[in-house]
Design an enzyme around this catalytic site. Structure first.
Site, short mmCIF file in Angstrom:
data_model
loop_
_atom_site.label_atom_id
_atom_site.label_comp_id
_atom_site.label_asym_id
_atom_site.label_seq_id
_atom_site.Cartn_x
_atom_site.Cartn_y
_atom_site.Cartn_z
N GLY A 1 4.71 -9.99 4.36
CA GLY A 1 5.45 -9.91 5.63
C GLY A 1 4.69 -10.66 6.73
O GLY A 1 3.47 -10.55 6.84
N SER B 1 6.78 -0.56 10.47
CA SER B 1 5.39 -0.43 10.02
C SER B 1 5.22 0.97 9.44
O SER B 1 5.80 1.94 9.95
CB SER B 1 4.45 -0.61 11.22
OG SER B 1 3.18 -0.07 10.91
N SER B 2 4.40 1.06 8.40
CA SER B 2 4.15 2.39 7.81
C SER B 2 3.49 3.29 8.84
O SER B 2 3.56 4.52 8.75
CB SER B 2 3.25 2.26 6.59
OG SER B 2 3.84 1.37 5.68
N ARG B 3 2.81 2.69 9.84
CA ARG B 3 2.11 3.50 10.84
C ARG B 3 3.03 4.02 11.94
O ARG B 3 2.61 4.87 12.73
CB ARG B 3 0.96 2.69 11.46
CG ARG B 3 -0.17 2.43 10.47
CD ARG B 3 -1.36 1.76 11.10
NE ARG B 3 -2.52 1.78 10.24
CZ ARG B 3 -2.93 0.77 9.47
NH1 ARG B 3 -2.27 -0.35 9.45
NH2 ARG B 3 -4.00 0.90 8.71
N MET C 1 0.86 -1.20 0.00
CA MET C 1 0.00 0.00 0.00
C MET C 1 0.89 1.25 0.00
O MET C 1 0.43 2.33 0.38
CB MET C 1 -0.93 0.00 1.22
CG MET C 1 -1.90 -1.18 1.21
SD MET C 1 -3.42 -0.86 2.10
CE MET C 1 -2.81 -0.59 3.73
N VAL D 1 10.93 -7.28 9.73
CA VAL D 1 12.16 -6.48 9.88
C VAL D 1 11.95 -5.52 11.05
O VAL D 1 10.88 -4.93 11.19
CB VAL D 1 12.49 -5.72 8.58
CG1 VAL D 1 13.75 -4.86 8.75
CG2 VAL D 1 12.66 -6.70 7.43
N ALA E 1 4.07 3.83 1.11
CA ALA E 1 4.75 4.25 2.35
C ALA E 1 5.83 3.22 2.69
O ALA E 1 5.89 2.70 3.80
CB ALA E 1 3.74 4.41 3.49
N HIS F 1 9.32 -3.65 3.48
CA HIS F 1 8.88 -3.91 2.10
C HIS F 1 10.09 -4.26 1.22
O HIS F 1 10.01 -5.14 0.37
CB HIS F 1 8.21 -2.67 1.51
CG HIS F 1 6.96 -2.24 2.23
ND1 HIS F 1 6.92 -1.13 3.04
CD2 HIS F 1 5.72 -2.78 2.25
CE1 HIS F 1 5.68 -0.99 3.52
NE2 HIS F 1 4.95 -1.97 3.06
N GLU G 1 12.04 -0.46 5.03
CA GLU G 1 12.96 -1.59 4.83
C GLU G 1 12.25 -2.94 4.85
O GLU G 1 12.72 -3.90 4.25
CB GLU G 1 14.07 -1.57 5.90
CG GLU G 1 15.12 -0.49 5.67
CD GLU G 1 15.82 -0.60 4.32
OE1 GLU G 1 16.12 -1.72 3.88
OE2 GLU G 1 16.04 0.45 3.68
O1 PAF Z 1 -0.21 -5.62 3.70
C1 PAF Z 1 -0.59 -4.73 2.90
O2 PAF Z 1 0.12 -3.79 2.57
C2 PAF Z 1 -1.99 -4.82 2.30
O3 PAF Z 1 -2.88 -5.37 3.22
C3 PAF Z 1 -2.03 -5.59 0.98
C4 PAF Z 1 -1.62 -7.04 1.13
C5 PAF Z 1 -1.14 -4.91 -0.05
C6 PAF Z 1 -3.47 -5.58 0.43
O4 PAF Z 1 -3.95 -4.29 0.25
#
Ligand code: PAF
Length: 297
Positions: free
Chosen positions: A146, A184-186, A30, A175, A32, A37, A35
């Site tokens: 992840g 986490s992006s959050r 999604m 990670v 944002a 990702h 590391e």
């Molecule tokens: O984990 C995420 O970033 C989202 O839930 C995903 C798997 C891309 C689905 O929108």
């Protein structure tokens, strides 16, 4: 790096590799990107070609969740993917994924009915639907998720198996920052003080792992230990996160701190098979999750 916004061009691109018998590794995101990702991209690069998607999926957010606020950093994300060696990125619009009249849904498999499924009604229905749609646009041989979103990984595995998707689902290790905070992006929503409190999650997982390794196998006892630490109910002397004034940190809300079978996420009385400890809670308005597969080394 190619950037596609239409599902048809993305499918054609992936198809050109598949028709030559090549493997395609897919990392759905999604945006944002951090590391965590990029480590998924690193795993995907073991395939002949690595592709990714960026789409903030509205259908997996509840009405009171942070969809509007969710960080959107497209240019920086594309640059990171390019540098990490991704060959193509699918960046659809909301209208392309959910055109007028859209009305077909993938219901969450049973494994998504507990835990996050209870705390976030409809979340896994949105995830399963969008991931199946992404797999239609990017019919990869392998897809990387992840394990930080442990239940999500299991939901997608079950959905892919039940619906004969034909893409191998691979769960990749979480990670962490040097001090244990899971990426986490959050995390970017956390103030300095809240970030300190966020360390409670990894501290509780460390503690439960230690107790388990020392011989405690009763899940009720292990869960109580986690909850006490997360809710600041442990004596200050044993709480390494307490500050100089003796203030014991706590989460603002704890949704769950539980130990379940790693395979099907069912509760257990005593640990007699591979298990995972899972935690979800909030600090202010930021909801955090973390987990640990418990191993007796
Ligand atoms: O984990 C995420 O970033 C989202 O839930 C995903 C798997 C891309 C689905 O929108």
């Amino acid at each position: 790096m190619e950037v596609f916004d239409s599902p048809d061009s993305a499918r054609e691109y992936v198809g050109s590799f598949r028709s030559r018998g090549q493997t395609v590794g897919f990392v759905p995101t999604m945006g944002a990107l951090h590391e965590g990702h990029l480590s998924l991209v690193h795993s995907a690069r073991s395939c002949d070609v690595a592709v990714a998607s960026i789409f903030v999926n509205p259908t997996q957010f509840g009405p009171t969740e942070d969809l509007e606020k969710y960080p959107r950093t497209l240019d920086a994300d594309l640059e990171k993917l390019r540098t990490a060696g991704v060959s193509a990125v699918f960046v659809p619009t909301k209208e392309q994924m959910y055109p007028d009249g859209f009305s077909t849904w993938v219901e969450s498999p049973r494994i998504g009915e507990t835990l996050e499924g209870i705390c976030r009604p409809g979340h896994f229905r949105g995830v399963a639907t969008v991931v199946l749609k992404l797999f239609q646009a990017l019919p990869a041989t392998h897809a990387y998720f992840g394990k930080k979103d442990y239940q999500q990984w299991r939901v997608i595995e079950a959905m892919a198996r039940d619906l004969n998707v034909g893409t191998e689902i691979i769960g990749c290790e979480t990670v962490r920052e040097a001090d244990g905070l899971a990426l986490s992006s959050r995390n970017r929503y956390l103030s300095e003080n809240d970030r300190e409190r966020a360390l409670l999650l990894s501290a509780a997982l460390n503690q439960v792992e230690k107790s388990y390794v020392s011989g405690e196998a009763r899940t009720e006892i292990l869960q109580i230990q986690m909850r006490e630490l997360l809710l600041g109910q442990q004596p200050t002397a044993t709480n390494t996160l307490s500050d100089a004034s003796g203030t014991v940190p706590r989460l603002d809300t704890l949704d769950y701190a539980t130990i379940v079978s790693a395979e099907d996420l069912t509760p257990l009385t005593s640990i007699d098979r591979p298990v995972v400890a899972l935690i979800a809670g909030s600090i202010g308005t930021t909801r955090l999750i973390d987990n640990r597969e418990l191993q007796r080394i």
